[in-house]
Design a protein around this motif. Sequence first.
Motif, PDB file in Angstrom:
ATOM      1  N   TYR A 179       4.501   3.559   5.902  1.00  0.00           N
ATOM      2  CA  TYR A 179       5.566   3.968   4.971  1.00  0.00           C
ATOM      3  C   TYR A 179       6.024   2.822   4.064  1.00  0.00           C
ATOM      4  N   ARG A 180       6.478   1.725   4.646  1.00  0.00           N
ATOM      5  CA  ARG A 180       7.031   0.632   3.836  1.00  0.00           C
ATOM      6  C   ARG A 180       5.975   0.027   2.927  1.00  0.00           C
ATOM      7  N   SER A 181       4.783  -0.180   3.457  1.00  0.00           N
ATOM      8  CA  SER A 181       3.714  -0.778   2.659  1.00  0.00           C
ATOM      9  C   SER A 181       3.336   0.124   1.492  1.00  0.00           C
ATOM     10  N   TYR A 182       3.331   1.427   1.732  1.00  0.00           N
ATOM     11  CA  TYR A 182       2.981   2.359   0.659  1.00  0.00           C
ATOM     12  C   TYR A 182       4.007   2.281  -0.476  1.00  0.00           C
ATOM     13  N   ILE A 183       5.299   2.334  -0.121  1.00  0.00           N
ATOM     14  CA  ILE A 183       6.351   2.314  -1.140  1.00  0.00           C
ATOM     15  C   ILE A 183       6.320   1.002  -1.923  1.00  0.00           C
ATOM     16  N   VAL A 184       6.174  -0.105  -1.219  1.00  0.00           N
ATOM     17  CA  VAL A 184       6.119  -1.418  -1.888  1.00  0.00           C
ATOM     18  C   VAL A 184       4.920  -1.485  -2.822  1.00  0.00           C
ATOM     19  N   GLY A 185       3.798  -0.924  -2.414  1.00  0.00           N
ATOM     20  CA  GLY A 185       2.597  -0.967  -3.237  1.00  0.00           C
ATOM     21  C   GLY A 185       2.672  -0.079  -4.459  1.00  0.00           C
ATOM     22  N   ILE A 186       3.282   1.077  -4.314  1.00  0.00           N
ATOM     23  CA  ILE A 186       3.311   2.043  -5.421  1.00  0.00           C
ATOM     24  C   ILE A 186       4.416   1.732  -6.433  1.00  0.00           C
ATOM     25  N   ILE A 187       5.466   0.984  -5.983  1.00  0.00           N
ATOM     26  CA  ILE A 187       6.561   0.610  -6.887  1.00  0.00           C
ATOM     27  C   ILE A 187       6.719  -0.911  -6.832  1.00  0.00           C
ATOM     28  N   PRO A 188       5.814  -1.657  -7.442  1.00  0.00           N
ATOM     29  CA  PRO A 188       5.807  -3.124  -7.314  1.00  0.00           C
ATOM     30  C   PRO A 188       7.022  -3.820  -7.900  1.00  0.00           C
ATOM     31  N   LEU A 240      10.060  -3.180  -7.282  1.00  0.00           N
ATOM     32  CA  LEU A 240      11.163  -3.196  -6.321  1.00  0.00           C
ATOM     33  C   LEU A 240      11.411  -4.601  -5.766  1.00  0.00           C
ATOM     34  N   LYS A 241      12.676  -4.908  -5.548  1.00  0.00           N
ATOM     35  CA  LYS A 241      13.079  -6.151  -4.890  1.00  0.00           C
ATOM     36  C   LYS A 241      13.622  -5.863  -3.489  1.00  0.00           C
ATOM     37  N   SER A 242      14.101  -4.642  -3.288  1.00  0.00           N
ATOM     38  CA  SER A 242      14.696  -4.280  -2.008  1.00  0.00           C
ATOM     39  C   SER A 242      14.344  -2.840  -1.665  1.00  0.00           C
ATOM     40  N   LEU A 243      13.990  -2.604  -0.409  1.00  0.00           N
ATOM     41  CA  LEU A 243      13.711  -1.255   0.079  1.00  0.00           C
ATOM     42  C   LEU A 243      14.498  -1.035   1.355  1.00  0.00           C
ATOM     43  N   ASP A 244      15.278   0.027   1.381  1.00  0.00           N
ATOM     44  CA  ASP A 244      16.109   0.362   2.544  1.00  0.00           C
ATOM     45  C   ASP A 244      17.019  -0.801   2.934  1.00  0.00           C
ATOM     46  N   TYR A 245      17.621  -1.403   1.935  1.00  0.00           N
ATOM     47  CA  TYR A 245      18.571  -2.505   2.098  1.00  0.00           C
ATOM     48  C   TYR A 245      17.930  -3.744   2.717  1.00  0.00           C
ATOM     49  N   SER A 246      16.631  -3.840   2.641  1.00  0.00           N
ATOM     50  CA  SER A 246      15.918  -4.998   3.170  1.00  0.00           C
ATOM     51  C   SER A 246      15.089  -5.625   2.055  1.00  0.00           C
ATOM     52  N   THR A 247      15.272  -6.928   1.825  1.00  0.00           N
ATOM     53  CA  THR A 247      14.545  -7.620   0.765  1.00  0.00           C
ATOM     54  C   THR A 247      13.038  -7.541   0.999  1.00  0.00           C
ATOM     55  N   ILE A 248      12.312  -7.262  -0.057  1.00  0.00           N
ATOM     56  CA  ILE A 248      10.851  -7.191   0.026  1.00  0.00           C
ATOM     57  C   ILE A 248      10.292  -8.610   0.015  1.00  0.00           C
ATOM     58  N   THR A 249       9.548  -8.948   1.040  1.00  0.00           N
ATOM     59  CA  THR A 249       9.030 -10.306   1.208  1.00  0.00           C
ATOM     60  C   THR A 249       7.606 -10.429   0.679  1.00  0.00           C
ATOM     61  N   SER A 270      16.213  -1.604  -6.515  1.00  0.00           N
ATOM     62  CA  SER A 270      16.652  -1.296  -5.155  1.00  0.00           C
ATOM     63  C   SER A 270      16.505   0.194  -4.889  1.00  0.00           C
ATOM     64  N   LEU A 271      15.853   0.522  -3.775  1.00  0.00           N
ATOM     65  CA  LEU A 271      15.592   1.918  -3.423  1.00  0.00           C
ATOM     66  C   LEU A 271      15.832   2.107  -1.929  1.00  0.00           C
ATOM     67  N   THR A 272      16.490   3.209  -1.565  1.00  0.00           N
ATOM     68  CA  THR A 272      16.626   3.550  -0.151  1.00  0.00           C
ATOM     69  C   THR A 272      16.037   4.935   0.094  1.00  0.00           C
ATOM     70  N   LEU A 273      15.195   5.015   1.104  1.00  0.00           N
ATOM     71  CA  LEU A 273      14.552   6.282   1.478  1.00  0.00           C
ATOM     72  C   LEU A 273      14.599   6.515   2.989  1.00  0.00           C
ATOM     73  N   HIS A 274      15.180   5.579   3.721  1.00  0.00           N
ATOM     74  CA  HIS A 274      15.240   5.747   5.165  1.00  0.00           C
ATOM     75  C   HIS A 274      16.063   6.994   5.508  1.00  0.00           C
ATOM     76  N   GLY A 275      15.766   7.564   6.672  1.00  0.00           N
ATOM     77  CA  GLY A 275      16.451   8.788   7.060  1.00  0.00           C
ATOM     78  C   GLY A 275      15.802  10.033   6.502  1.00  0.00           C
TER      79      GLY A 275
END
Length: 222
Positions: free
Chosen positions: A176-185, A187-196, A162-167
């Motif tokens: 932004y979101r696609s980059y983070i999800v791609g570089i840190i595969p 992860l299950k959650s980004l910015d309190y939102s489940t990665i789908t 779980s990682l938060t970077l919003h703000g």
Amino acid sequence: MATDSADTLHWASAIEQRAAEAPSSNHPHSRSVNTKEYDSVLYGPVVDYSFRNLDALPDALKVTPRTGLKPNQYTAERKLMSCSLRLSHNNLSDLSGLKQLIDTVLVEPRRLFWIDLSFNNFFNIDPVLILCINLQVLNFHGNRVSELFEADKLASLPHLRSLTLHGNPMELLKGYRSYIVGIIPQLKSLDYSTITKQDRSTAAALKSFTKQKRPARRRYHE
């Protein structure tokens, strides 16, 4: 600086060695961390240094952690029985002294798996975080990081879920979101939102597109 680098390498080596000696566990809430003999340590109250007007991490050693509904649990050596650390809502701009802080206050520093650094003044993601090899949750929202590539440093944390970077200013960058999800595969959650699955599909497409464009740019500039 050379001394700091040597200390960091020594710390990393020590953490890896102790982690290899740790007992195994199937605890449902922390499958990636060995916890069987350490449940009371891992799930003690958060060590809370939020809202302390800290300008540097060593300053935390001069104050007493905040107490919540559940009182802090200390060992005979006055170390805290917890593996979670809150440093949010301060004036921190770097993580110098993180090793000293967690070694001093936590009974099992290598087992730190949750840290809240939100609402500070960080302009980058300090690579010292990758030495926290059991880290699963990192809150880093509400800071001043503007470059997406800063998140690359977190890719080597094998248990990060779980990682938060919003703000952070980086949140406003396209992809932004696609980059983070791609570089840190992992992860299950980004910015309190489940990665789908769609998030991962879009991230993969972005990564493929970026790889295709890079050689074209080099040929153009040549």
